[in-house]
Scaffold this active site. Structure first.
Site: not given
Length: 1414
Positions: A486, A953
């Site tokens: 991430d 994201g």
């Protein structure tokens, strides 16, 4: 001809790409077939087991959506139309098991392990009386004990996850309803001290609100404190600032301006910008209980689904039906920011929330990769046991026909063949030792304690050690090939800092946040007070014509400086070095001037053109934003919708322009001046055109104090450049800079091709060579890459390529081509005397700073440099607008904002009209601060042959910037962007294949979630994409949902079955990815509790990952591999004499060894020999493993445990076992003289003693490299314990008629026989000499470069570190000089310093010789 040649080249590239794909076609077909079989099996399981047997049928979609009324006084729970009963509770579960299914699932899981199933099959027949010669329960009882122990451990691990689930479910929120008992938050006892501190702060905030909640009531309704698990669909929830959202909500009311609530969704989608949510106009007055009670409405919503970026629904209120979109919905996992209070209606709870539907909700237990190899070994040895049992049984048949039938005393003693073969199978089943798995659990517990206790992975800041949640896969840490990381909170700290700016073609470094306050320790020179600091006192004049310069852009005419700068004197000399270094380009030379120098120049030359431009730039920073100032602890702070805006406003504050008040109409600035009196300026806000992902810019229209109207615009360079007044010139300069950057990138790439490479294409950490093979390294002709035109998706903001060469000392102005005499150039009738300034500011007198062409060129070069350093860039531009023009535009803009149809499109069109003919002010560069040690860690992991993917994201530009700063993208990387909106994806993928075939040093593919969704929907694109991915070095996946992250990990697991994957993250949006990978790692620092409780391992910082993998991963892999080999070796070696002895007892199954000793053989006398090295062995030091990451490929290539190594150890065991039996048999009684005790026990105890002594000596002394006191102590204890056991057994054994004359045997009979001892010493000495001789020969052959295995695959000796044998490295690291070099490599890497690399030259004649390379 050019077109034809181009088409031919394209066709050739496509053919090459097709050949790559064809090479994998067979495997892909097999995978598709396996996937179909798996899919069909899953369908049958769901149909016949889940639906038929368990009666769990899938939910049908609701007819018209989920109907939820707004009823404040409702007492009964709502009914779910699909289930026929209440909606799911708000309880979430990340644990793997429940009380009901734990035992069945674990029993199935344990006995699907091949070894456990094998022992179950052996143990059951053994309990049948008369079949076993070794006891009835010697297998089944230890097996059950081991299985239950493993089940208990797995249950305890899951219980810890269950406790953390209870903590989250016990969080408190405020719900409207009838008075209920108020929930209280109690911290759990025990070791969860850090959680108690978090909850105590939460409780303090809630206690402060308690009085308000009690006062706000209406009759029988009031606000109640409830646990999250008690929240139900249809409840009305009240949240306050910085409070987490307990369930999916529809926003009803917000105290924010215009009913807007700001929401932090970082834990949900990884984006750092705050999202603005706005309630529908019909509910904006629902700010009190009476207002909520009086409002009647019904919401019709979509059924729960995992799509985070789309929401469909409607609401009926006051006879009208209004649409509900994502703008009015707040998902669980979000946090309320910059908003005092919001009220929402719960629409989804628990496992039906978007967050939980994106998670891998109930993952399966993970198995170690080495288990596949050990399973093959078990199958091989099971076949060996069967062959051995059949062979002995056939021997019995032969002996029966030749001897038994002729012996009268054996009449009616015949044993059936099936019984004899089962008996032998039971006798030899210990060749596959049950102790392997019992001891392995002990070893893994010890490895877990060693990992948890490593102080090098302890983070003092958060008081967080490393933690192992799953100890069954510790060896997997040493075999990782792919890392999926991430971004936000994992690589970055989510802290933005303003770092650089470009004004009028000059670059300045901003590092005020890094500088220490040394005002008290700096002596101010006397001349500072008078302003005469300059060493060169020459007068320079400048002619200022009124028509040469535009009107003053800012009415601010005072001398400006930062409040911090006012307290710190200016420096006369140059700074020796900058405090800041780019993490992506640590070798990159930084500007020699910083913003303190900028403020000093403004103070000295306030009327100069550059000073005016600089003030205009700072003013733009202070005005163009939406931040709201607020006082916290007597200090000014800001509420910002994004950390980028906060960094810009704080930079303006540090530069002297402080925002002290902002409303929807005005913004007030406090401007620091040279004198002590600060000046306040008020600017009227006329309009704000908000930022959007489509516009990529934000504009603000303000009225200056002098009445002028100005629009200030900031945004990405790709959107600002076409809107400049000199747009054509700007775009021309962008193309020139782009071409120059591409040329420099191509030169850099070619120079990198000339560098030495290791065996897997990476840069070596150490250069190794052979004196006899001193051949200069030449680039391979096949890897030379032609200069080809690449089809990249290029925006101006994505010019990433830059060379590695140092910049000039003043990169601000590039290379000056004209030598100017300033006195002559500026002589004119009207002159303004300028204060003398330092030489460091002389470049600001260059007339080119007023030349738009030169300014554009330099500014765009700065942007390129900023981007390659991983900084986030913005351009600032402005335009003064005549009042009449603004009035006409304002009418159009008002019409757009009030339109009921296509409002957003009309607002963007109106903004497009006014955002034209802008003047460039400057550029900014913001640093998204990485966690400490992230770039160095990624560089080491890449050198360890690990491919690193970043799944986030966040938007594409941000992801690429972070990839540069984190060194996922290198300066010479080829970046390929796959975008479904830019053309045919198949063509794009084949184009990337073509470029890879042409030759890439380091390739990076960038793909967004939308494009990935298109790929997943097409089987052709999916096959192409996943066939391409293994050839790529790194992948950046942006705008990816949690479900997409998980699918990517699963895709790699399926299509690269030999590669082990690791996923690391810190938030709830990473849970699915962490669960899907072979190994999951959670960051358990500031934000990592959600990921840490699901992950297999938890660390506080990303930088600890290098030690977790390179050190503990390597050690645990080596320990476990050697443990498995040693265990099988000792069993094979020990039981071969028993098998050979069967020839002398008529193949009756009589054991050579006495049963009591045999029972405790593995427990007492050989367990420490495998357990202690299995926990504490270190084949190489941590310093060596960190300095030379290439050594990590030892586990990736299965070097520690593979078929050939197993065969080698088994051949050694067979040779030693056979040799020991015949020497013992011949030496004690059969050949050499007479003995005092010719019984079976004396012979068997001698063979047993040889086995115990040799097994312990070999494993403790010869095979263990790290001989600590524990190792030597373990050997001493086992060695002494065996003799003590013999003494005790000889003394206490009962006298009976038996073939084993144990009583007084060791103490009186054979124990006093010198032949017995002489045979023992000779056998052990011969074994030791043979082993040492073999090791000496192997060492000399390794040094001479002659040790190649297998011999029929001879290859030239390589120069790469990872290709050298382990024994060589073990000898090298003992050298003091080598130890010092390794230490310097580690320190130099950590400090981003250049260190000279050691060179190791080997030859047969000279042995080991070390030199240096500069």
């Amino acid at each position: 001809m050019g077109l034809v040649g181009g088409d031919a080249t394209k066709e050739e590239g496509i053919e090459k790409g097709s050949s790559v794909l064809t090479s994998r076609s067979l495997r892909l077909r097999h995978e598709r077939f396996a996937a179909k079989v798996d899919q069909r099996a899953t369908e049958w399981y769901k149909k016949y087991v889940v639906e038929g047997l368990l009666r769990r049928k899938p939910l049908k979609p609701s007819q018209d959506g989920r109907h939820i009324p707004l009823e404040a006084a409702r007492d009964t729970p709502l009914i779910d139309e699909r289930r026929g009963h209440e909606y799911l509770s708000n309880t979430i579960r990340t644990s793997r098991y429940t009380v009901v299914d734990f035992l069945p699932k674990q029993l199935i899981f344990q006995f699907t392990r091949l070894a456990n199933f094998y022992f179950l099959c052996v143990g059951i027949p053994q309990t049948i009386p008369g079949l076993s010669t070794t006891g009835s329960y010697t297998t089944i009882l230890p097996l059950l004990f081991f299985v239950l122990l493993t089940i208990f451990k797995e249950g305890y691990d899951d219980y810890k996850r269950h406790r953390l689930d209870k903590l989250e479910n016990a969080n408190i929120t405020t719900v409207l309803g009838n008075p209920r008992p108020q929930a209280s938050l109690t911290a759990p006892p025990g070791k969860w001290s850090r959680l108690r501190r978090v909850f105590s702060r939460t409780q303090t905030n809630r206690d402060a609100e308690e009085d308000d909640l009690e006062e706000d009531s209406d009759g029988d309704l009031r606000w109640n404190k409830l646990h999250w698990q008690d929240v139900k669909v249809g409840d009305i929830v009240r949240l306050t600032r910085d409070e987490e959202v307990p369930a999916d909500l529809v926003l009803l009311n917000s105290t924010g301006e215009n009913g807007i609530a700001y929401v932090d969704t970082m834990a949900l989608d990884g984006e750092t910008n705050l999202k603005s949510k706005e309630s529908l106009p019909a509910f904006k007055l629902c700010d009190s209980i009476p207002a909520i009670r009086s409002r009647k409405a019904e919401f019709v919503l979509e059924d729960p689904n995992p799509d985070l970026y789309r929401f469909d629904g409607r609401v009926s209120v006051d006879g009208k039906t209004l649409p509900l979109t994502l703008n009015e919905v707040i998902y669980r996992g979000s946090t309320i920011r910059n908003t005092d209070r919001v009220i929402g209606l719960v629409i989804n709870t628990g496992e039906e929330c978007k967050l939980r539907m994106n998670a891998n909700q109930h993952p399966k237990a993970k198995k170690p990769a080495l288990e596949r190899i050990s399973n093959r070994i078990v199958i091989t040895l099971a076949f060996y046991v069967i062959v051995l049992s059949v062979g002995c049984s056939m021997g019995y048949i032969i002996w029966r026909s030749s001897t038994e039938r002729r012996s009268w005393y054996l009449t009616d003693a015949t044993v059936a063949f099936k019984e004899i073969i089962i008996g032998f199978a039971i006798q030899f089943n210990n060749v596959i030792p049950l102790a392997l798995y019992v001891s392995l659990e002990i070893v893994k517990l010890g490895q877990m304690w060693m990992l948890n206790g490593d102080v090098e992975m302890y983070d003092e800041t958060t008081d967080t050690p490393a933690r192992c949640n799953t100890n069954t896969i510790l060896e997997n840490l040493g075999q990782i090939s792919y890392i999926f990381s991430d971004k936000t909170g994992t690589l970055t700290e989510n802290v933005m800092k303003f770092r650089k700016l470009s004004i009028a073609g000059t670059s300045w470094l901003h590092e005020m946040d890094l500088e220490e306050d040394t005002a008290d320790s700096i002596e101010i020179p006397p001349q500072t007070a008078t302003g005469g600091m300059m060493q060169i006192s020459r007068e320079v004049t400048r002619v200022i014509h009124e028509d040469d310069e535009p009107p003053m852009a800012s009415p601010v005419t005072i001398t400006v400086t930062s409040p911090t700068f006012m307290r710190m004197p200016s420096y006369c000399g140059r700074r020796s070095s900058s405090q800041w270094r780019s993490t992506g380009r640590p070798d990159h030379q930084q500007p020699e001037v910083n913003t303190r120098d900028l403020l000093e120049f403004i103070r000295l030359r306030p009327a100069s053109p550059f000073a005016r431009k600089a003030r205009d730039y700072i003013l733009s920073l202070a005005l163009c934003h939406t931040c709201l100032p607020e006082m916290k602890d007597d200090k000014m702070d800001f509420q910002a919708s994004s950390p980028d805006e906060l960094a810009l406003v704080r930079a303006a504050q540090e530069l002297g322009y402080l925002v002290i008040h902002r409303s929807s109409q005005t913004v007030t600035l406090k401007i620091s001046s040279l004198d002590a009196d600060d000046r306040t300026e008020v600017y009227e806000i006329l309009d704000v055109i908000e930022f959007s992902s489509k516009r990529k810019r934000m504009s603000i229209v303000v009225r200056y104090p002098d009445g002028r109207i100005c629009i200030i615009c900031k945004g990405a360079d790709s959107t600002i450049l076409p809107r400049l007044r000199l747009a054509n010139l700007a775009l021309q300069k962008v193309n020139e800079v782009r071409k120059s950057a591409e040329l420099e990138h191509e030169m850099l790439r070619r120079s990198e091709q000339m560098e030495p490479r290791n065996s897997f294409g990476g840069r070596p950490s150490m250069t190794l060579g052979r004196k006899s093979l001193a051949i200069p390294v030449q680039p391979s002709p096949s890897k030379k890459r032609p200069a080809i035109e690449r089809s990249r998706s290029f925006e101006a903001s994505q010019i990433r390529f830059s060379d590695d060469r140092p910049r000039p000392s003043r990169p601000s102005l590039g290379v000056r081509t004209v030598s100017l005499d300033i006195n002559k150039a500026l002589s004119a009738p009207h002159t303004v005397p300028l204060a003398p300034i330092d030489d460091k500011f002389s470049f600001l007198d260059d007339p080119s700073i007023n030349d738009d062409s030169a300014v554009f060129t330099r500014c765009f070069k700065h942007l390129d440099e900023f981007a390659t350093e991983g900084l986030r860039t913005l351009l600032f531009a402005r335009k003064f607008i005549p009042a009449e023009e603004y009035r006409l535009w304002r009418k159009l803009y008002n019409d757009a904002t009030t339109s009921l149809v296509d409002r957003q499109e009309k607002i963007e069109a109106a903004g497009e009209m006014i955002e034209q003919s802008l003047d460039l002010i400057g550029a900014s560069a913001i640093e998204d601060k990485l966690q400490v040690g992230v770039p160095e860690t990624i560089e080491k992991l890449r050198r360890a042959n690990i491919k690193i993917w970043m799944l986030t994201g966040d938007k594409r530009e941000t992801a690429i910037n972070i990839a540069h700063s984190a060194r996922i993208c290198r300066p010479g990387s080829d970046i390929f962007i796959l975008d479904s909106t830019k053309g045919d994806l198949e063509t794009q993928i084949l184009g990337v294949v073509e470029d890879i075939q042409a030759g890439c040093i380091h390739s990076v593919v960038v793909i967004d979630g939308q494009t990935l969704g298109v790929v997943e929907q097409s089987s052709t694109l999916k096959a192409l994409f996943y066939a391409l991915i293994p050839t790529i070095d790194s992948v950046i996946c942006c705008r990816a949902s949690p479900a997409q992250k998980s699918s990517i990990v699963k895709g790699i697991r399926q299509r690269v079955p030999g590669a082990l994957t690791l996923a690391i993250g810190d938030g709830a949006n990473d849970l699915a990815m962490i669960s899907a990978a072979h190994v999951g790692v959670g960051i358990s620092g500031k934000e990592g509790l959600q990921a840490a409780r699901v992950a297999d391992y938890a660390i506080a910082q990303f930088r600890f990952l290098q030690r977790l993998l390179l050190v503990h991963g390597r050690w645990n892999y080596v320990r476990t591999a050697k443990f498995v080999l040693a265990t099988f070796w000792k069993e094979m070696f020990f039981y071969l004499p028993t098998a050979l002895y069967q020839r002398y007892n008529g193949y009756t199954g009589t054991s050579l060894y006495e049963s009591a000793s045999l029972t405790v053989f593995n427990t007492l006398f050989t367990s420490l020999a495998v357990i202690i090295p299995g926990i504490w062995e270190q084949d190489l030091s941590a310093q060596t493993l960190l300095a030379v990451p290439e050594l990590y490929v030892y586990g990736q290539r299965n070097t520690g445990l593979n078929g050939m190594k197993f065969i080698g150890w088994m051949l050694a065991a067979a040779t030693e076992g056979i040799g020991v039996w015949f020497v013992v048999w011949a030496g004690y009684g059969a050949v050499f003289g007479t003995v005092k005790d010719d019984g079976l026990y004396a012979l068997g105890d001698l063979a047993f003693t040889v086995g115990v002594v040799w097994i312990n000596y070999k494993l403790f002394i010869l095979e263990t490299h790290h001989k600590s006191s524990l190792v030597l102590g373990g050997f001493g204890i086992t060695f002494a314990g065996w003799w003590l056991w013999n003494i005790i057994l000889s003394a206490i054994y009962s006298r009976s008629v038996s073939i084993y004359a144990v009583r007084d045997g060791f103490l009186i009979t054979f124990g006093s026989d010198s032949m017995w001892w002489l045979t023992l010493i000779i056998v052990v000495a011969v074994l030791i000499c043979l082993e040492l001789g073999f090791k000496a020969i192997k060492r000399n052959m390794i040094i001479g470069g002659l040790w190649q295995w297998p011999p029929w695959k001879r290859r030239a000796p390589g120069d790469s570190a990872e290709e050298w044998h382990l024994e060589l490295w073990q000898e090298l690291e003992q050298d003091p000089y080598m130890q010092e070099r390794l230490r310097k490599i580690n320190e130099g890497t950590e400090g981003n310093e250049e260190v000279e690399e050691p060179v190791i030259r080997l030859s047969e004649a000279d042995g080991i010789e070390m030199g240096r390379i500069s």
